[in-house]
Structure formats: C-alpha cells, structure tokens
Scaffold this active site. Structure first.
Site, mmCIF file in Angstrom:
data_model
loop_
_atom_site.group_PDB
_atom_site.id
_atom_site.type_symbol
_atom_site.label_atom_id
_atom_site.label_comp_id
_atom_site.label_asym_id
_atom_site.label_seq_id
_atom_site.Cartn_x
_atom_site.Cartn_y
_atom_site.Cartn_z
ATOM 1 N N SER A 105 -33.788 -20.880 10.791
ATOM 2 C CA SER A 105 -32.719 -20.708 9.788
ATOM 3 C C SER A 105 -32.753 -21.841 8.762
ATOM 4 O O SER A 105 -31.849 -22.676 8.725
ATOM 5 C CB SER A 105 -31.339 -20.596 10.460
ATOM 6 O OG SER A 105 -31.148 -21.519 11.501
ATOM 7 N N GLY A 154 -45.916 -19.422 3.433
ATOM 8 C CA GLY A 154 -44.464 -19.513 3.491
ATOM 9 C C GLY A 154 -43.970 -20.080 4.803
ATOM 10 O O GLY A 154 -42.915 -19.675 5.304
#
Length: 211
Positions: A105, A154
C-alpha cells in the site's frame, strides 16, 4: 435515483463484539516488499489467537490469487486493490473480528481512503519501517533482483515510490528490532486503546478519537 437501499440487520457490531468478548479493528501493516509485513502479520495473528481473540489475516499476495487477481500494479490498480481489501476488512470488523492486513500500500491517499471507511479508532496503521537497502539484501521472493534486472516494471522502492505514513499508530523498525518485539509493540497499542477487551473499550475509543 438509486434503487439500491441499505438493508439493516438485527444483530449489530456491538452484539458481535459482546459475543466474542473483545472489540474489533483492522491492523493495517504497510511497508516495502521484504520489510517483514507478512512475518509480523502471521506472528501477530498467532499471538492474538493464543489469547482467544478472533482474527483473520488478509495477506496482499494471497488476495491477488482470488479477489484481486484481475488487478495489476499501476497506480489505479493499486488503489482498487486497497479499496477492495479495506471493504473486506470492514466486513470482518463489523463481524467483531480483528482483521490483519499486510500490503505494501505505497500511496498515502489510498491508505487514508481505507482509513475513512472505518469508525475512529478502528483503523490501526502500522508502519513496518525498513531501509530499502536492507529489503534488497533480504529479497525473500527474488523480486528486487528481477526489478533491478528490468524484468519487473513499476516495482515499489526501485522505479515506483513508497510514501511513508506521516502519523502511523505504530512504527516497528525491522532492521533493528526482533519480530516478537515488533508484535509486542502492536499488542501494547491494541491493549492501550481497548481493542483486546470490552471493559475498557469506551475509554480506548475516546483516546483514539482524541488522537
């Protein structure tokens, strides 16, 4: 005009908490890959289980095998990953259970959106703080090696950012603190805020609301 209407149910969250004999919340562990989130989450669940506390562990990787298997790792998909996980955790909290979520997160806005789903004091943000160089050295899944080789794009900590919490409820530094000490720090917070029992829960919720 929406045709979907919320259906009230006769058994409330307070009823379920009384039946379980303890309060409920979500313990949200955030940090880099390799920081120790899953290890701490498993040890925390075991410690709570041994105390007779009802728990459920929502591991980020496990959820991507089912509920979130259609999601990738773009910013939008990460946001949806967090949203779905938080909504599931909210159901567990409503059931009177302590939900433990271990997910990278990486973005503050997504974690704050998750927190906003819960009542004050029900969202316990734990920052699993570990320098990226230590995480790279650990690399338990070989992901940093693959990211550095250009095989994964990413990847948080390599070519995607990680935004540390500004004001987490608990910070555990896993590069210098043993796992059981990290678990003890989280348990201490849950005890101090009345999450592990009902007798002092009202005082704990007042303290959390003043935070």
């Amino acid at each position: 005009m929406s045709t979907i209407v919320w259906q009230p149910t006769p058994v409330t969250k307070a009823d379920r908490r009384r039946l379980n004999g303890h309060s409920s919340c979500v313990v949200w562990l955030t940090g880099l890959s390799g920081s120790g989130k899953s290890t701490i989450a498993c040890a925390l669940e075991l410690a709570l289980h041994e105390r007779g506390v009802r728990t459920y562990l929502l591991d980020g990787d496990n959820l991507r095998h089912g509920l979130n298997r259609d999601l990738g790792f773009s910013a939008d998909h990460r946001a949806e990953n967090i949203r779905r996980t938080a909504e599931v955790a909210k159901l567990f909290v409503d059931a009177g259970v302590i939900a433990i979520c271990g997910l990278i997160s990486p973005y503050r806005r997504d974690r704050e959106a998750a927190r906003a789903l819960f009542e004050p004091g029900e969202f316990v943000e734990v920052f699993v703080d570990c320098p990226v160089e230590v995480c790279k050295a650990r690399d338990p899944k070989g992901l940093y090696r693959r990211a550095l080789a250009g095989e994964i794009k990413g990847f948080t900590g390599i070519d995607d950012p990680y935004e540390p919490p500004h004001d987490p409820d608990v910070v555990v530094k896993t590069d210098r603190t043993p796992i059981q000490a990290c678990v003890k720090a989280i348990l201490h917070h849950l005890e101090e805020t009345g999450r592990l029992g009902l007798r002092d829960n009202a005082a704990g919720e007042r303290a959390a609301g003043e935070r």
